[in-house]
Design a protein around this motif. Structure first.
Motif, PDB file in Angstrom:
ATOM      1  N   LEU A   5       0.720  -1.111   0.007  1.00 43.89           N
ATOM      2  CA  LEU A   5       0.101   0.049   0.025  1.00 43.89           C
ATOM      3  C   LEU A   5       0.811   1.220  -0.187  1.00 43.89           C
ATOM      4  O   LEU A   5       0.427   2.260  -0.695  1.00 43.89           O
ATOM      5  N   LEU A  10       0.257   5.195  -8.420  1.00 46.16           N
ATOM      6  CA  LEU A  10      -1.218   5.785  -8.505  1.00 46.16           C
ATOM      7  C   LEU A  10      -1.361   5.951  -9.886  1.00 46.16           C
ATOM      8  O   LEU A  10      -0.636   6.344 -10.639  1.00 46.16           O
ATOM      9  N   VAL A  14      -6.078   9.204  -9.233  1.00 51.33           N
ATOM     10  CA  VAL A  14      -5.917   9.321  -7.748  1.00 51.33           C
ATOM     11  C   VAL A  14      -5.376  10.467  -7.234  1.00 51.33           C
ATOM     12  O   VAL A  14      -5.070  10.764  -6.309  1.00 51.33           O
ATOM     13  N   THR A  19      -5.263   9.884  -2.844  1.00 48.20           N
ATOM     14  CA  THR A  19      -5.422   8.770  -2.225  1.00 48.20           C
ATOM     15  C   THR A  19      -4.065   8.323  -1.601  1.00 48.20           C
ATOM     16  O   THR A  19      -4.114   7.850  -0.375  1.00 48.20           O
ATOM     17  N   LEU A  20      -3.144   8.289  -2.213  1.00 52.76           N
ATOM     18  CA  LEU A  20      -1.928   7.710  -1.877  1.00 52.76           C
ATOM     19  C   LEU A  20      -0.681   8.544  -2.071  1.00 52.76           C
ATOM     20  O   LEU A  20      -0.780   9.588  -2.633  1.00 52.76           O
ATOM     21  N   GLN A 238      -6.697   0.444   4.796  1.00 54.27           N
ATOM     22  CA  GLN A 238      -7.186   1.475   5.198  1.00 54.27           C
ATOM     23  C   GLN A 238      -6.386   2.499   5.970  1.00 54.27           C
ATOM     24  O   GLN A 238      -5.527   1.939   6.916  1.00 54.27           O
ATOM     25  N   HIS A 291      -8.783   6.978   3.932  1.00 54.47           N
ATOM     26  CA  HIS A 291      -8.152   6.377   2.603  1.00 54.47           C
ATOM     27  C   HIS A 291      -8.720   4.692   2.535  1.00 54.47           C
ATOM     28  O   HIS A 291      -8.464   4.099   3.622  1.00 54.47           O
ATOM     29  N   SER A 293      -8.283   1.249   0.041  1.00 49.99           N
ATOM     30  CA  SER A 293      -7.725   0.487  -1.238  1.00 49.99           C
ATOM     31  C   SER A 293      -8.024  -0.928  -0.987  1.00 49.99           C
ATOM     32  O   SER A 293      -7.772  -1.593  -0.302  1.00 49.99           O
ATOM     33  N   ASP A 298      -9.567   2.451  -5.499  1.00 51.13           N
ATOM     34  CA  ASP A 298      -9.018   3.499  -4.479  1.00 51.13           C
ATOM     35  C   ASP A 298     -10.004   4.654  -4.058  1.00 51.13           C
ATOM     36  O   ASP A 298     -10.560   5.152  -5.067  1.00 51.13           O
ATOM     37  N   THR A 300     -10.851   8.083  -1.388  1.00 49.81           N
ATOM     38  CA  THR A 300     -10.462   8.920  -0.336  1.00 49.81           C
ATOM     39  C   THR A 300     -11.793   9.858  -0.208  1.00 49.81           C
ATOM     40  O   THR A 300     -12.434  10.433  -0.995  1.00 49.81           O
ATOM     41  N   GLY A 376     -12.354   8.983  -6.035  1.00 44.31           N
ATOM     42  CA  GLY A 376     -12.213   7.517  -6.327  1.00 44.31           C
ATOM     43  C   GLY A 376     -11.557   7.157  -7.672  1.00 44.31           C
ATOM     44  O   GLY A 376     -11.969   7.966  -8.685  1.00 44.31           O
TER      45      GLY A 376
END
Length: 737
Positions: A5, A10, A14, A19-20, A238, A291, A293, A298, A300, A376
């Motif tokens: 993760l 990404l 995203v 998100t990441l 998460q 968050h 995944s 994905d 957020t 997402g």
């Protein structure tokens, strides 16, 4: 937290979802809660649009506190200087009027950070850039992912992530004009729980010289706390995060500048009539982020609340107890000989009569901004073709409550003395907006081609109320609504492993605020771009041509533009100017030369050329326009902006020189207004920085802002010539542990 993760790259979708983490190569400390609207270098290369990211290493080169100086390293940016420190910046992208940055989206960690971005978008609050770990600029079709403003672009400021293990930093700096900075943070992650605490204080006595003495500087404080919890299971990754922050400022800042004659003698002078000027504000924010995944999905989700309260005491105008016309402050400073008595009152050389009463206004305002947004991304394969889908929805509500007052003063023996009259309310109104927005975007890759189609929808309901109206005046809520779809399309072709060409088109939009008459139209445009990009290791280059076909230019009346309508009771009223074209070229290149095994010469060039023209004649009461002929240019838009950065770096020391040249800018578009025919002269600023690693964890740094000590006129708005910051030296020590 699962390593997969943390390290998985990404999709571009995203980047909007944030998100990441955007992980740089070799970055061992980034984690999932790091937010970016641009992402990794690989994603930058694959983007069909103009995007720029300045990371923490780039920001640390000059340790700038002023976002204007930082953005000089980004193509396509136009800035109007005001106070010399960037306390309330004026930022525009691709030719939009930079006034109070109201036409760009300003975000912090992917969330709108302006006090009331729909109801009153003027950015009187701006986050302290000294605590940011990245600055990101998106222009072109990618702007439709953010909104509500899609004409120009988006500026996203990225705060420090919670570290994966215990780490901290202390940064102490001293400089000229009583400058002092203290910055520290510490954070850690133990098991499933991580936290970060960061504090920053910056202060200075100011560089201006107030008649009769006194400070002209500021004090700013900023405190941020983050905590996150890893809620991951075997099948779902998460992370839940809380961010809370508080910031405040007290600054002895004024809107009053100088006559051109006084500027030529001493550009750092401040008149006696500004001795009571003070801005005092407080800002707080609370944000909850989740968050998730799961397989290829994905998502957020963010809930946020921002509160901002300010009081700004400043000189507004002259008045007379006998009635009749009195000159505006801008008129006095533009033509002091004609209004000599008024000019001498401003400077404290003459005592004021009842015809030269000075009116101080307190523009007290309370704002809030809150909402929930979900973003997402998910790849979907249909008929053998992969569609990288991204979508988002946001409910947002904001409000501004104006509680403006005025009080009369006389100039007596060089001092501002209250006349004894009561403080009177001037503007007491309320604007509130509720907005739903959605976007969806699909990116398809077919061989060397990548195509992206998307659209954004804005459903805005705004309400305005004049609280001075009597209860029996009927329905005292004025409503204004916007319903609009903003499509975009772009394409990218990979010429080879290093080169790509791209093109895009999208619909631009800037809404009007709730108080506007329904005859005032929002700003709409069609925006085009065509670009070439080259990336080969440490060498990168990009050239983008852009064309903004504005159907209906919109600007608003404010004290910061010195617009007479603000004193006439039409504060924040919008004006339309019809069709305008803005077009130009953005170019950037950066690379380095290796001299020896450890000695390198990094360098970069950033250039922007912009042209603009009104397509139709206009006779406007708005002070930035006046009587406009077809072909006249948009004000505060330099033809050329060039930034050259050259450095020398070894394993434990580095020296960098930055040269920024900004071409001249018109103060007004047409004729018949106070600053008709006036221009802000072109100017060149040179900054120097150097640092030395005294130990594995400690670094000593030195910098000189405005090395050549060239002080020029930054603008003549709001009232009179305002200087750029003179030479200022800093020395600091930074220790990581």
């Amino acid at each position: 937290m699962k390593k997969t993760l943390l390290m998985r790259p990404l999709s571009l979708s995203v980047l909007a979802a944030l998100t990441l983490p955007a992980l740089a190569e070799g970055d061992e400390t980034s984690n999932i809660e790091r937010v970016s609207v641009i992402g990794t270098e690989q994603q930058l290369s694959a983007t069909a649009g103009s995007v720029t990211r300045l990371d923490e290493q780039a920001l640390a080169k000059f340790e700038y506190d002023d976002i204007g100086r930082i953005l000089a390293q980004v193509p396509g940016v136009n800035i109007r200087s005001e106070d010399g420190y960037g306390l309330r910046p004026n930022i525009g992208f691709r030719g939009v009027t930079p006034e109070r940055s109201k036409k760009i989206n300003i975000m912090e960690d992917g969330v709108l950070i302006g006090p009331a971005p729909y109801s009153a978008p003027a950015a009187y609050y701006f986050p302290m850039t000294s605590r940011m770990t990245a600055v990101e600029v998106t222009k072109g079709p990618g702007t439709i992912q953010y909104g509500p403003n899609t004409v120009a672009g988006t500026l996203n400021l990225v705060t420090r992530p919670v570290p994966l293990s215990g780490e901290g930093m202390v940064d102490l700096s001293l400089g000229g004009d009583g400058y002092a900075k203290a910055h520290a943070y510490y954070g850690d992650t133990q098991g499933d729980f991580g936290y970060l605490l960061e504090g920053l204080r910056v202060q200075t006595d100011g560089f201006k010289e107030l008649d009769g003495g006194g400070d002209t500087g500021f004090e700013k404080n900023d405190l941020m706390f983050k905590a996150n919890w890893d809620l991951s299971s075997q099948s779902v990754d998460q992370l839940l995060e809380v961010k809370a922050s508080y910031a405040d400022e007290v600054s002895d800042e004024t809107y009053l500048g100088l006559t051109d004659g006084d500027f030529a003698v001493n550009p750092l002078r401040r008149y006696a009539a500004t001795q009571l000027a003070e801005m005092d504000w407080q800002h707080s924010q609370l944000q909850l982020t989740h968050h998730l995944s799961w397989q290829s999905l994905d998502v957020t989700t963010r809930a946020y609340r921002h509160d901002f309260e300010r009081s700004w005491e400043k000189l507004n105008r002259f008045t007379s107890s006998q009635g009749g016309n009195v000159p505006s402050l801008l008129s006095v400073l533009t033509d002091p000989e004609q209004y000599w008595d008024y000019y001498q009152v401003l400077t404290g050389e003459r005592d004021a009569s009842i015809q030269q009463i000075l009116v101080l206004g307190d523009n007290a305002r309370e704002y809030y901004s809150q909402g929930v947004q979900m973003d997402g991304a998910m790849p979907v394969t249909l008929a053998g073709v992969t569609h990288n889908l991204e979508a988002g929805v946001r409910f947002h509500q904001d409000e501004i409550q104006r509680n403006h007052t005025e009080q009369n003063f006389l100039m007596t023996d060089g001092q501002m003395v209250a006349t004894g009259e009561s403080v009177r309310a001037t503007t007491t109104n309320l604007e509130t907006t509720r907005a739903w927005s959605v976007y969806i975007q699909d990116r398809i890759e077919l061989g060397d081609w990548a195509f992206t189609l998307g659209t954004r929808g804005e459903d805005i309901d705004g309400y305005y109320r004049n609280r001075n109206r009597k209860p029996n005046a009927g329905d005292d809520w004025q409503r204004k609504e916007h319903r609009i779809w903003l499509p975009s399309a772009s394409a990218l072709y990979r010429v080879d492993e290093q080169q790509s060409v791209f093109a895009g088109v999208h619909k631009g939009f800037v809404p009007t605020s709730p108080l506007q008459d329904k005859r005032i139209e929002p700003e709409k445009s069609l925006n085009y771009e065509l670009g070439w990009r080259y990336r080969n290791g440490a060498s990168q280059a990009e050239v983008v041509g852009f064309f903004n076909d504005v159907d209906n230019l919109k600007e608003s009346c404010s004290f910061s533009t010195a617009a007479s309508c603000a004193s006439d009771g039409d504060l924040d009223q919008d004006f339309n100017a019809g069709a305008v074209e803005v077009y130009g070229l953005e170019a950037s290149i950066n690379s380095y030369m290796r001299v020896t095994g450890e000695l390198t010469l990094p360098w970069s060039v950033v250039y922007t050329h912009t042209q603009s023209e009104f397509k139709q004649g206009l006779d406007s009461d708005f002070d930035l326009w006046g009587e406009v002929d077809p072909g006249d240019e948009v004000p505060y838009l330099p033809d050329n902006v060039l930034t050259l950065t050259v450095g020398v770096a070894a394993s434990d020391w580095r020296v960098t020189l930055l040269v920024n040249h900004t071409g001249e800018m018109r103060e007004a578009a047409g004729q018949g207004v106070v600053l008709s025919g006036k221009v802000v002269p072109s100017h060149t600023l040179v900054d120097l920085s150097a640092s030395y690693d005294v130990s594995a964890n400690g670094q000593l740094y030195l910098k000189l802002d405005n090395l050549l000590d060239e002080v020029e006129i930054g603008s003549r708005r709001p009232y009179g010539a305002r200087p750029t910051k003179p030479q200022q030296a800093f020395v600091g020590y930074k220790y990581h542990f």
